[in-house]
Design an enzyme around this catalytic site. Structure first.
Site, PDB file in Angstrom:
ATOM      1  N   TYR A 282      43.297  46.026  24.584  1.00  0.00           N
ATOM      2  CA  TYR A 282      44.888  46.406  25.405  1.00  0.00           C
ATOM      3  C   TYR A 282      45.395  47.118  25.006  1.00  0.00           C
ATOM      4  O   TYR A 282      45.833  48.309  25.824  1.00  0.00           O
ATOM      5  CB  TYR A 282      45.654  44.644  25.314  1.00  0.00           C
ATOM      6  CG  TYR A 282      47.185  45.039  26.120  1.00  0.00           C
ATOM      7  CD1 TYR A 282      46.847  44.637  27.731  1.00  0.00           C
ATOM      8  CD2 TYR A 282      48.268  44.737  25.498  1.00  0.00           C
ATOM      9  CE1 TYR A 282      47.823  44.882  28.683  1.00  0.00           C
ATOM     10  CE2 TYR A 282      49.254  44.863  26.445  1.00  0.00           C
ATOM     11  CZ  TYR A 282      48.712  44.916  28.166  1.00  0.00           C
ATOM     12  OH  TYR A 282      50.041  44.506  28.890  1.00  0.00           O
TER      13      TYR A 282
ATOM     14  N   LYS B 113      45.727  51.417  26.961  1.00  0.00           N
ATOM     15  CA  LYS B 113      47.121  51.279  27.453  1.00  0.00           C
ATOM     16  C   LYS B 113      47.544  53.010  27.069  1.00  0.00           C
ATOM     17  O   LYS B 113      48.145  53.761  27.791  1.00  0.00           O
ATOM     18  CB  LYS B 113      48.124  50.935  27.020  1.00  0.00           C
ATOM     19  CG  LYS B 113      47.971  49.272  27.861  1.00  0.00           C
ATOM     20  CD  LYS B 113      49.241  49.002  29.099  1.00  0.00           C
ATOM     21  CE  LYS B 113      48.995  48.015  29.905  1.00  0.00           C
ATOM     22  NZ  LYS B 113      49.222  47.665  31.210  1.00  0.00           N
TER      23      LYS B 113
HETATM   24  P1  NAP Z   1      51.341  40.335  35.426  1.00  0.00           P
HETATM   25  O1  NAP Z   1      51.956  38.991  35.611  1.00  0.00           O
HETATM   26  O2  NAP Z   1      49.845  39.279  34.911  1.00  0.00           O
HETATM   27  O3  NAP Z   1      50.290  40.144  36.703  1.00  0.00           O
HETATM   28  C1  NAP Z   1      49.242  41.210  36.966  1.00  0.00           C
HETATM   29  C2  NAP Z   1      49.196  41.523  37.887  1.00  0.00           C
HETATM   30  O4  NAP Z   1      47.642  42.284  37.869  1.00  0.00           O
HETATM   31  C3  NAP Z   1      49.196  40.943  39.339  1.00  0.00           C
HETATM   32  O5  NAP Z   1      49.427  41.101  40.410  1.00  0.00           O
HETATM   33  C4  NAP Z   1      47.496  41.301  38.848  1.00  0.00           C
HETATM   34  O6  NAP Z   1      46.939  40.928  40.450  1.00  0.00           O
HETATM   35  C5  NAP Z   1      47.274  42.345  38.764  1.00  0.00           C
HETATM   36  N1  NAP Z   1      45.782  42.371  38.729  1.00  0.00           N
HETATM   37  C6  NAP Z   1      45.183  42.147  37.341  1.00  0.00           C
HETATM   38  N2  NAP Z   1      43.737  42.230  37.968  1.00  0.00           N
HETATM   39  C7  NAP Z   1      43.532  43.540  38.643  1.00  0.00           C
HETATM   40  C8  NAP Z   1      42.740  43.438  39.014  1.00  0.00           C
HETATM   41  N3  NAP Z   1      41.517  43.340  38.598  1.00  0.00           N
HETATM   42  N4  NAP Z   1      42.611  44.380  40.701  1.00  0.00           N
HETATM   43  C9  NAP Z   1      44.041  44.466  40.487  1.00  0.00           C
HETATM   44  N5  NAP Z   1      44.697  44.205  40.404  1.00  0.00           N
HETATM   45  C10 NAP Z   1      44.645  43.051  39.409  1.00  0.00           C
HETATM   46  O7  NAP Z   1      51.705  41.157  34.428  1.00  0.00           O
HETATM   47  P2  NAP Z   1      53.267  41.462  34.189  1.00  0.00           P
HETATM   48  O8  NAP Z   1      53.700  40.377  33.198  1.00  0.00           O
HETATM   49  O9  NAP Z   1      53.853  41.672  35.863  1.00  0.00           O
HETATM   50  O10 NAP Z   1      53.386  43.249  33.920  1.00  0.00           O
HETATM   51  C11 NAP Z   1      53.107  44.264  34.765  1.00  0.00           C
HETATM   52  C12 NAP Z   1      52.827  45.633  33.591  1.00  0.00           C
HETATM   53  O11 NAP Z   1      53.773  45.246  33.284  1.00  0.00           O
HETATM   54  C13 NAP Z   1      51.199  45.328  32.892  1.00  0.00           C
HETATM   55  O12 NAP Z   1      50.836  46.759  33.319  1.00  0.00           O
HETATM   56  C14 NAP Z   1      51.751  44.658  31.927  1.00  0.00           C
HETATM   57  O13 NAP Z   1      51.033  45.382  30.741  1.00  0.00           O
HETATM   58  C15 NAP Z   1      53.157  45.568  31.933  1.00  0.00           C
HETATM   59  N6  NAP Z   1      53.961  44.984  30.078  1.00  0.00           N
HETATM   60  C16 NAP Z   1      54.002  43.999  30.674  1.00  0.00           C
HETATM   61  C17 NAP Z   1      54.970  43.176  29.329  1.00  0.00           C
HETATM   62  C18 NAP Z   1      55.793  41.550  29.308  1.00  0.00           C
HETATM   63  O14 NAP Z   1      55.699  40.443  28.333  1.00  0.00           O
HETATM   64  N7  NAP Z   1      54.951  40.324  30.640  1.00  0.00           N
HETATM   65  C19 NAP Z   1      55.557  43.451  28.668  1.00  0.00           C
HETATM   66  C20 NAP Z   1      55.159  45.065  28.250  1.00  0.00           C
HETATM   67  C21 NAP Z   1      54.414  45.752  29.329  1.00  0.00           C
HETATM   68  P3  NAP Z   1      46.841  38.664  40.616  1.00  0.00           P
HETATM   69  O15 NAP Z   1      47.405  38.242  40.579  1.00  0.00           O
HETATM   70  O16 NAP Z   1      45.845  38.834  42.248  1.00  0.00           O
HETATM   71  O17 NAP Z   1      45.974  38.331  39.350  1.00  0.00           O
END
Ligand code: NAP
Length: 303
Positions: A129, A133
């Site tokens: 991962y 990134k």
């Molecule tokens: P999340 O809740 O897991 O949501 C992931 C999103 O990506 C969902 O809308 C999902 O769609 C979509 N997705 C996954 N696989 C896909 C594919 N093959 N094609 C199209 N869409 C796809 O993630 P989040 O927590 O909102 O994170 C948002 C961003 O912030 C990410 O880039 C993550 O790396 C970053 N981030 C997150 C955290 C954390 O603690 N959560 C911390 C630091 C950075 P579905 O709903 O249809 O599955």
């Protein structure tokens, strides 16, 4: 009207962002699988003014550790295709969201600044991962250098919030902690059990704060890349104590299952660049944020 595309719009961050940029188009994987070149090509047959790229395969430590190749491959594919088609179709602005997991496992000094991203290998438990990134950051910097684009990336610390995943293999620590507290309350239990030693240090931010930063970047056309993180770097034990107090469960005991993984010991990053760019920004306090999320899951969480 400015046309904004938000990939990953159905996720934790996307759902918070929709409060601040209600006119944007929010995508889920059901609308387009961003690993498929055909889907991405079709998506970019619309002329977008701005892309906010949130989509990623994201999960907790257990899932990341057991499927490193899938995390690497899926995220590399999504990021590469979104970048390629955004640039080739002339999208003027793109903001991608990375993660502080990308920083070296062990750094020469803390908190880490943006320039330290490539100083050493990332932590082994989320290597795939993290590398995907880092590659996205390199891709954005390379496009800005070679093609003169004004794309940027934000590097947020760990998040929690309403709309997070609650599946134990996929959820993030604070959301998992809150659901464990709710479950203990429902079961009449006097304790919660957390994996690991409780010693690692973490910066935890409400996802709504990241959403406000993304919206401010869009509104004020900020094109610099920077860390987005709360100033507090607390141990897992301290975070659990704050959560018990914020939810009125001061009497509940915290037990640690040392057979579980700790992950990276610390990965705190500096928010100095962010505070220079957005000096009036105020973060949600951890106790207040946890109380809000606890109230939400109390009403919505079902096992
Ligand atoms: P999340 O809740 O897991 O949501 C992931 C999103 O990506 C969902 O809308 C999902 O769609 C979509 N997705 C996954 N696989 C896909 C594919 N093959 N094609 C199209 N869409 C796809 O993630 P989040 O927590 O909102 O994170 C948002 C961003 O912030 C990410 O880039 C993550 O790396 C970053 N981030 C997150 C955290 C954390 O603690 N959560 C911390 C630091 C950075 P579905 O709903 O249809 O599955």
């Amino acid at each position: 009207m400015v046309k904004i595309l938000v990939t990953g719009g159905s996720g934790l961050v996307g759902r918070h962002l929709s409060k601040y940029l209600p006119d944007a188009v929010y995508l889920s994987s059901k609308d387009a699988d961003l690993r498929s070149e055909r889907d991405v090509r079709e998506l970019f047959s619309t002329k977008w003014e701005r892309v906010i790229h949130l989509a990623a395969r994201v999960a907790g430590i257990l899932d990341n550790r057991s499927r490193p190749a899938e995390f690497l491959e899926d995220n590399l594919l999504m990021n590469t295709l979104v970048m390629k088609y955004a640039r080739e179709t002339g999208v003027p602005r793109l903001t991608a969201v990375l993660s502080t997991c990308i920083f070296p496992d062990v750094a020469s000094s803390y908190p880490m600044t943006e320039e330290m991203m490539h100083d050493g290998p990332p932590q082994a438990t989320n290597f795939g991962y993290a590398i995907s990134k880092r590659a996205l950051a390199a891709h954005i910097d390379a496009c800005n250098t070679q093609y003169g684009t004004s794309y940027n990336y934000l590097i947020p610390c760990n998040l929690y919030g309403e709309f997070d995943k609650t599946d134990p293999a996929k959820s993030h620590f604070v959301t998992a902690l809150i659901t464990k507290i709710i479950k203990a309350e429902r079961d009449g239990s006097d304790h919660i059990t957390l994996l690991g030693s409780g010693k690692p240090l973490r910066q935890f931010m409400h996802a709504d704060d990241l959403a406000r930063v993304i919206a401010e970047c869009a509104e004020h056309d900020v094109t610099q890349s920077f860390n987005v993180a709360v100033p507090e770097n607390l141990s897992i034990r301290q975070i659990a104590e704050i959560a018990l107090s914020a939810t009125g469960n001061e009497g509940m005991e915290i037990r640690f299952d040392a057979s579980g993984p700790d992950g990276q010991f610390r990965k705190d990053v500096s928010n100095a660049r962010m505070m220079e760019l957005l000096p009036d920004f105020r973060f949600t306090g951890l106790a207040e944020g946890i109380h809000r999320v606890y109230s939400y899951y109390k009403a919505n969480y079902k096992e």
